[in-house]
Design a protein around this motif. Structure first.
Motif, short mmCIF file in Angstrom:
data_model
loop_
_atom_site.label_atom_id
_atom_site.label_comp_id
_atom_site.label_asym_id
_atom_site.label_seq_id
_atom_site.Cartn_x
_atom_site.Cartn_y
_atom_site.Cartn_z
N PHE A 90 0.81 -1.23 0.00
CA PHE A 90 0.00 0.00 0.00
C PHE A 90 0.84 1.28 0.00
N ALA A 91 2.11 1.18 -0.42
CA ALA A 91 2.95 2.39 -0.53
C ALA A 91 2.71 3.06 -1.87
N THR A 92 1.50 3.56 -2.04
CA THR A 92 1.11 4.19 -3.29
C THR A 92 0.12 5.31 -2.97
N SER A 93 -0.60 5.79 -3.96
CA SER A 93 -1.53 6.90 -3.68
C SER A 93 -2.87 6.36 -3.18
N GLY A 94 -3.61 7.20 -2.50
CA GLY A 94 -4.96 6.85 -2.06
C GLY A 94 -5.83 6.52 -3.27
#
Ligand SMILES: Cc1ncc(COP(=O)(O)O)c(C=O)c1O
Length: 385
Positions: free
Chosen positions: A366-370
């Motif tokens: 989940f190291a990405t954008s919302g």
């Protein structure tokens, strides 16, 4: 008014897809990759500047890690974890994998048992084999409180005097931050049965609000039996630059580190040392923003999963940006992960790669954008309805 801290920026999908790294090149362009542990955030400014300056002065020769890397790591460890680490004990290695494999080659004779605790980062399985040793698996235990080391089962395994235990601290993929008490109990077992511990602490800087990281070498008497391998590569997204550090804190283990192949120093990435030093000396403010962003995403994902994929269960991680999703309601093996990929065009890591205990699980990065998390969970939900 709720004044939330701003989240770290992420480029648009078009720009992300231009990245040449494994995460963005493995799948076709219609797939959202939430796989390998790379982050989509823009680099920390001090890191990007150090790299840019190095390129501008054509500074792309061999790495010179001493004394700067040890000093940088010692400064960071002191400020972050109150860990008084001797800079002179730090030995640079190419990456954590090379560090662990070379240490295992020194600790184990061919065919000796080396203990690991699945579900665990898939290369742990390969590293043991690559070193010539034999894997002995002591899975994590799981109860209402989540995943944890199975100390009773580890004692049984240690009583047979394996050559080493490879600890994942914090533990990928479950995101568990082992407590000081658990680590003290582990050290007692290691000392009783004389089992050296190699502690992979690459996720140490990625401990999220609510948990406290205990570097293994800060546990009383751990230094006699333990060696740690740390890196800035997960927390500042530097995996391709190749730099990690083996750390010891007592003469016996320091003698082991002294026996690492002398040519190791020439196999460390020069830009890796430069970026790592910048991250550890000037990258703490950015790390704070990263952890706040990941904390938001952890909460966001909790909501999205509850709302859209209520058949999945998970223990939200205390560290890392990885979600270990129990998808057994959708089938065993890699069934759910295959559905998400084939129908939803969302790639997760298949649970079986983390050991047999990973049947029915998938790991989501989940190291990405919302926005990407929103799209990915919507597509995953669509693929199973
Ligand atoms: C626990 C753990 N160790 C090691 C690595 C890889 O480290 P390196 O690229 O330095 O070998 C990862 C990457 O995700 C990891 O999660």
């Amino acid at each position: 008014m709720n004044i939330a801290a701003p989240e770290l920026p992420v480029d648009t999908l078009d720009v992300l897809r231009k990245r040449r790294s494994a995460k963005w090149q493995t799948y076709p362009a219609d797939v959202l990759p939430l796989t390998v542990a790379e982050m989509d955030f823009a680099l920390a400014v001090p890191v990007a500047e150090a790299l840019r300056e190095a390129v501008e002065r054509s500074d792309t020769g061999y790495a010179m890690a001493t004394p700067g890397l040890g000093r940088a790591l010692a400064g960071f460890a002191a400020s972050r974890w109150s860990w008084d680490l001797d800079p002179a004990s730090v030995v640079a290695v190419t990456d954590v994998g090379v560090g662990v494999v070379e240490l295992l080659r020194l600790l184990a004779r061919p065919g000796d048992a080396v203990v690991i605790s699945p579900p665990v980062y898939p290369p742990f399985f390969d590293w043991v084999t690559e070193s010539g040793a034999r894997r002995l698996e002591v899975p994590l235990a799981h109860d209402d409180a989540g995943w944890r080391l199975d100390l009773a089962a580890l004692e049984t395994a240690f009583a047979a005097h394996p050559a080493a235990y490879v600890l994942c601290n914090p533990h990928n993929p479950v995101g568990r931050v082992h407590t000081a008490g658990e680590l003290a109990a582990l050290v007692r077992l290691a000392r009783t049965y004389e089992v050296p511990i190699v502690s992979d602490e690459i996720h140490g800087p990625l401990v999220l609000p609510g948990a406290t990281f205990t570097p293994l070498l800060t546990v009383p008497r751990a230094a006699e039996v333990a060696v740690s391998v740390l890196s800035a590569s997960k927390a500042w997204n530097l995996a391709g630059l190749k730099c990690a550090a083996v750390v010891t804190a007592a003469p016996g283990m320091a003698a082991l580190a002294d026996r690492l192949p002398p040519d190791t120093r020439w196999r460390v990435g020069h830009l890796g040392v430069i970026a790592t030093t910048a991250a550890l000396t000037a990258g703490e403010p950015w790390l704070g923003q990263l952890l706040a962003t990941l904390d938001h995403h952890r909460a966001r994902l909790t909501g999205l999963l509850r709302q859209r994929l209520p058949m999945l269960t998970w223990d939200p991680p205390e560290a890392t940006y990885l979600a270990w999703l129990n998808c057994t309601a959708l089938g065993s093996g890699n069934k759910a992960r295959d559905l998400f990929l084939e129908r939803g065009r969302v790639a997760l890591e298949p649970g079986l790669r983390f050991g047999a205990i990973g049947s029915g699980y998938a790991r989501l990065n989940f190291a990405t954008s919302g926005d990407i998390l929103d799209q990915a969970t919507a597509r995953m939900a669509m693929s199973v309805t």
